[in-house]
Design a protein around this motif. Sequence first.
Motif, mmCIF file in Angstrom:
data_model
loop_
_atom_site.group_PDB
_atom_site.id
_atom_site.type_symbol
_atom_site.label_atom_id
_atom_site.label_comp_id
_atom_site.label_asym_id
_atom_site.label_seq_id
_atom_site.Cartn_x
_atom_site.Cartn_y
_atom_site.Cartn_z
ATOM 1 N N ALA A 15 1.718 11.616 -4.998
ATOM 2 C CA ALA A 15 1.050 10.636 -6.528
ATOM 3 C C ALA A 15 -0.098 11.403 -7.606
ATOM 4 O O ALA A 15 -0.830 12.004 -6.693
ATOM 5 C CB ALA A 15 0.673 8.799 -5.867
ATOM 6 N N HIS A 41 4.664 8.070 -15.331
ATOM 7 C CA HIS A 41 4.408 7.998 -13.774
ATOM 8 C C HIS A 41 3.911 6.818 -14.014
ATOM 9 O O HIS A 41 3.021 6.722 -13.376
ATOM 10 C CB HIS A 41 3.696 8.570 -13.731
ATOM 11 C CG HIS A 41 3.360 10.725 -13.884
ATOM 12 N ND1 HIS A 41 4.093 11.670 -12.960
ATOM 13 C CD2 HIS A 41 3.379 11.728 -14.951
ATOM 14 C CE1 HIS A 41 4.019 12.476 -13.055
ATOM 15 N NE2 HIS A 41 3.498 12.432 -14.585
ATOM 16 N N ALA A 44 0.843 5.326 -12.334
ATOM 17 C CA ALA A 44 -0.275 6.201 -12.013
ATOM 18 C C ALA A 44 -1.669 5.458 -12.096
ATOM 19 O O ALA A 44 -1.504 5.163 -13.427
ATOM 20 C CB ALA A 44 0.387 7.170 -12.657
ATOM 21 N N MET A 110 -0.621 5.622 -2.859
ATOM 22 C CA MET A 110 -0.094 6.657 -2.314
ATOM 23 C C MET A 110 0.502 6.313 -1.174
ATOM 24 O O MET A 110 0.268 5.371 0.273
ATOM 25 C CB MET A 110 -1.531 7.619 -2.189
ATOM 26 C CG MET A 110 -2.192 7.690 -3.570
ATOM 27 S SD MET A 110 -2.821 9.354 -3.604
ATOM 28 C CE MET A 110 -3.843 9.417 -5.344
#
Length: 631
Positions: A15, A41, A44, A110
């Motif tokens: 990430a 993303h 994110a 993550m």
Amino acid sequence: MIAPYLRVVPENRSALRFFTICARNFLPGAQILCDSVRRAHPGAVFTVYLCDRDMGYDAEALGMDIEPLEALGIPALERMIRTYNITELCTAIKPYCFLREFARGPEAEMEAAEQSPHVVYLDPDIELFSPLVEVAEALDAGASAVLTPHVLKPAERAEFADDHFLRYGIYNLGFIALRATEAVADVVRWWARRMVDQCIIDLPQGIFVDQKWMDLLPAFLDGVHVLRHPGYNVAYWNLHERRIHGPDTALQCNGQPLRFVHYSGIIVEDVEQLSRHSGMFYVSNSFGYGPLVRRYRARLTAPENRRLRQLPYAFFWNGAGDSNAHTPGVGGAPAWRRPDSFLFARQAFSLEQYLGYLTAEAREIESQRATEAALTPKGRREAFEFTCYCAVCGGRHPMVTSFMYSCATDAEGNPIPNWREHIACRSCGLPNRVRASVHLFLQEFDPAPDSRIYITEQKTALYTLLSGRFSRLTGSEYFGNRVPKGAMFDGVRNENFEALSFQSESFDYLLSFDVLEHVPHPERAFAEAFRVLEPGGSLIFSVPAHLDRYPSTVRAELAPDGQIVHHLPAEIHGNPVDEKGGALCFRHFGWDVMDMLREAGFRRPFLYHYWSREFGYFGPGQALFVAEKPR
């Protein structure tokens, strides 16, 4: 929507964590950036670090994680604020933001807990058009840093030629991505030290904020990846070599996916010129860049963003003009100079935040006490003087200080002055707490001459001073039942703070300096303040307060039968309408005052706490409380 075509970074990649830095008036730009990052993303982490005061906006409505400047814990922050202009300071705090992001560690989204996050900085005037695949690939492959050069080939005849970048830096630091390793963190700490006093625009000395410093990065770190992709950092300085083309659903630059555009120097007004820094490129000759600028302007200037864009900078900054040191065809803007009357004041929203300050700044606080002790004559009790700048009068004046009502002694038994009440300017006569309160009111809120202001005093030097500056100032005193509320008594208006006579939404600001401790039911006064303020209006007040504890110390109460019940010995303060009898102090406030303010309807109340040798604002626990009525 601009970019429905976005491909996301494949799930097997690490990430990316994103952040930007901006002042309050560029939050609309940061929101555009945030939206584009989240499209490119999904999931994110995106953080805005506010290089400004943490007020005047609704973070929840903006939908972004906004961190205040003080959250960075920069030891030299006061000096940096006093030294830098807005451009320099926003740039100078960048390495501190990286260190804070590194310290946060991996997030839940993550894939591997042991994987350190890859952190990406983007200027707030950037917009993503597709995911930063090459950045993620480079960092996953072991790159310590990713940089983008201003140009990708020699620019001998361009508007911004090769020698231009020898002065301003090889890489544009509107973008930088770092891998969170200890080696990288060591270099970022070096970068942070340099930024304390060398993040300046000084072209004769070869320094342009942080960009020239980052020319050294490949020498200090292994694995610095210079990303030579034409779809990154498209801006006015490289338009001579970039061509944006294709449909909105799949924009490209020089045949490769367009990753992000940097609208540096954008002129918000709807004009043909693309950037205040370029005299060559316009909407009509910008090779596909112009339509993106027009669309960006339309979003930036949408009606819902108008109020935010008009917010003034904190710290008396005036903002960017039409030119600066890197605007072509001009000799550079005049040297920037901070006004003499700037006061650095920290904000605290909670007891925990304030106690954290006391712990983190213990050495600085010890130095403050030493400064006060050095100014205090030993072995005598006569009044004494020292010179400070009075921000109310404007100029340096003697400050008269006495030991009246001294309630503490030093280790040798010498009395310590009551600093809060007894540092009076010989010119205007106002004491420490009043001068500081007015100073912060004028500095932080920048009230207009015709602002509607109510102040809970009238027979004072402060009221006289403010009435000469504000044409719509209203003052009052409390005469009890001698005359009806709202009526005049010897030319002075009578008001009861617990039951004001004004119509609702009558004022922009309500000022009250050391009055609320004399009000038996302060929660009623806060409710009245909320009622008479217009939406967006502010209550600004000072009170005797114990900032290191939560509950208020209730010294006396008013019983339902009208009798006063004393819990502690009676404490009497001065009263301009009853100089002999004075005014009874009902309480010394604690942090529960914030609960009272929230219950009255105010949003995110906080306090400014301050100390200044320059202005003679001495003593521990100096504070000014602020509460804003929601719009």
